[in-house]
Design an enzyme around this catalytic site. Structure first.
Site, PDB file in Angstrom:
ATOM      1  N   LYS A 195      47.765  46.835   4.701  1.00  0.00           N
ATOM      2  CA  LYS A 195      46.549  46.971   4.504  1.00  0.00           C
ATOM      3  C   LYS A 195      46.310  48.660   4.674  1.00  0.00           C
ATOM      4  O   LYS A 195      46.533  49.195   5.588  1.00  0.00           O
ATOM      5  CB  LYS A 195      45.597  46.396   5.466  1.00  0.00           C
TER       6      LYS A 195
HETATM    7  O1  LIG Z   1      38.142  52.731   9.800  1.00  0.00           O
HETATM    8  P1  LIG Z   1      37.518  52.234  11.062  1.00  0.00           P
HETATM    9  O2  LIG Z   1      36.006  52.690  11.193  1.00  0.00           O
HETATM   10  O3  LIG Z   1      38.293  52.333  12.353  1.00  0.00           O
HETATM   11  O4  LIG Z   1      37.102  50.646  11.116  1.00  0.00           O
HETATM   12  C1  LIG Z   1      38.264  49.626  11.436  1.00  0.00           C
HETATM   13  C2  LIG Z   1      37.835  48.492  10.839  1.00  0.00           C
HETATM   14  O5  LIG Z   1      38.031  48.461   9.657  1.00  0.00           O
HETATM   15  C3  LIG Z   1      38.917  47.195   9.174  1.00  0.00           C
HETATM   16  O6  LIG Z   1      40.382  47.793   9.370  1.00  0.00           O
HETATM   17  C4  LIG Z   1      38.553  46.786   7.970  1.00  0.00           C
HETATM   18  O7  LIG Z   1      37.106  46.519   7.961  1.00  0.00           O
HETATM   19  P2  LIG Z   1      36.297  47.206   7.070  1.00  0.00           P
HETATM   20  O8  LIG Z   1      36.293  46.453   5.728  1.00  0.00           O
HETATM   21  O9  LIG Z   1      34.724  46.771   7.576  1.00  0.00           O
HETATM   22  O10 LIG Z   1      36.616  48.712   6.999  1.00  0.00           O
HETATM   23  C5  LIG Z   1      38.550  46.413  10.715  1.00  0.00           C
HETATM   24  O11 LIG Z   1      39.757  45.626  10.711  1.00  0.00           O
HETATM   25  C6  LIG Z   1      38.571  47.294  11.584  1.00  0.00           C
HETATM   26  O12 LIG Z   1      37.850  46.756  12.541  1.00  0.00           O
END
Ligand SMILES: O=P(O)(O)OC[C@H]1O[C@](O)(COP(=O)(O)O)[C@@H](O)[C@@H]1O
Length: 271
Positions: free
Chosen positions: A183
């Protein structure tokens, strides 16, 4: 005799049911804190039930939240347990480090189909996260569990974490340490994301939803772009749960990923 590789295939196929997946990420209560939620979405059970009822392929949760919301997902969708995390309460320099917040064994006992762990490529703590990744990966292999790596370029020397060069590097580094699913961030265009997909050598790449876009249509266009670039799906949180109708939002995303609709066509289905 270990049949673990069979188990890994079974679990991967449950998540990537047609080779593609829409995963709802909901570890934000840990990563960002309760202020990501409204009075509506602060109750994880109700929100997750709506998302699962909409037919999402998997939900990605911390072990504790998976337990608390078990009635919303159990037996109805795949569970991916996120075993690393960091809070936004930490001192600034510690925010480049993801701590262990769970184990592969907890994921197994929860009946999960995969574990997820973050590596901030370029962080001053890259070495620490790598050691944790290797241990998680080793234990997951023993249980036949696929490992999703959140391969995020993030650190003192990373000027722009969405830049195709560093995103590409993070993806290549992730496959070199055995990620079964990756991811990563959207790089802003389908042709640059095409390069990111190529760097994965066939390991499935899923776009990380990222911060909420100016409009939901903008997000749907990004989903369409990454699918055109060869991504095998998305892992999304905020762009869905901050939408006024999260169930409609996740359904529109699934129409692009699984049915090949354009962003405009998918948006129309929400009317
Ligand atoms: O980029 P950031 O602010 O650290 O966010 C991390 C968040 O983004 C993620 O990777 C994906 O979520 P989002 O789609 O809200 O970005 C979450 O698993 C994680 O909590």
């Amino acid at each position: 005799m270990s049949y673990a590789n069979i188990g890994k295939t079974v679990r991967l196929n449950r998540i990537l049911r047609d080779g593609k997946a829409v995963v709802f990420a909901f570890d934000h209560g840990f990563e960002h804190g309760p202020w990501d939620f409204t009075s509506e979405t602060i109750d994880p059970r109700g929100l997750l039930k709506k998302i699962v009822d909409a037919g999402v392929d998997a939900v990605m949760l911390t072990p504790g939240l998976a337990y608390v919301t078990r009635d919303s997902w159990l037996g109805r969708t795949s569970l991916i347990v996120k075993v690393t995390g960091k809070t936004n309460l930490r001192p600034e320099d510690q925010k480049m480090l993801q701590s262990l917040i769970g184990t592969v064994e907890e994921a197994v006992s929860l009946g999960a189909d995969a574990v997820a762990a973050t590596v901030y490529w370029g962080s001053q703590y890259e070495d620490v996260m790598l050691s944790r990744w290797v241990s998680i990966k080793e234990e997951a292999e023993r249980y036949g569990y696929p490992c999703l790596q959140l391969a995020y370029p993030r650190g003192p020397s990373i000027k722009n974490m969405y830049d195709v060069e560093v995103v590409k590097y993070g993806v290549r580094a992730a496959i070199e340490v055995g990620a079964d699913l990756i991811k990563t961030y959207y790089t802003g265009s389908w042709d640059t994301f095409r390069e990111v997909v190529k760097a994965s050598s066939g390991i499935p790449v899923l776009m990380s939803g990222g911060a909420p876009r100016k409009s939901f249509m903008d997000f749907l266009r990004d989903v369409e772009d990454v699918m055109k670039a060869g991504a095998q799906g998305v892992v999304v949180g905020r762009n869905v749960f901050m939408h006024e109708n999260p169930a409609l939002a996740i359904r529109a995303v699934m129409k692009i990923v699984h049915e090949g609709l354009t962003a405009e066509e998918a948006f129309k289905t929400m009317q």
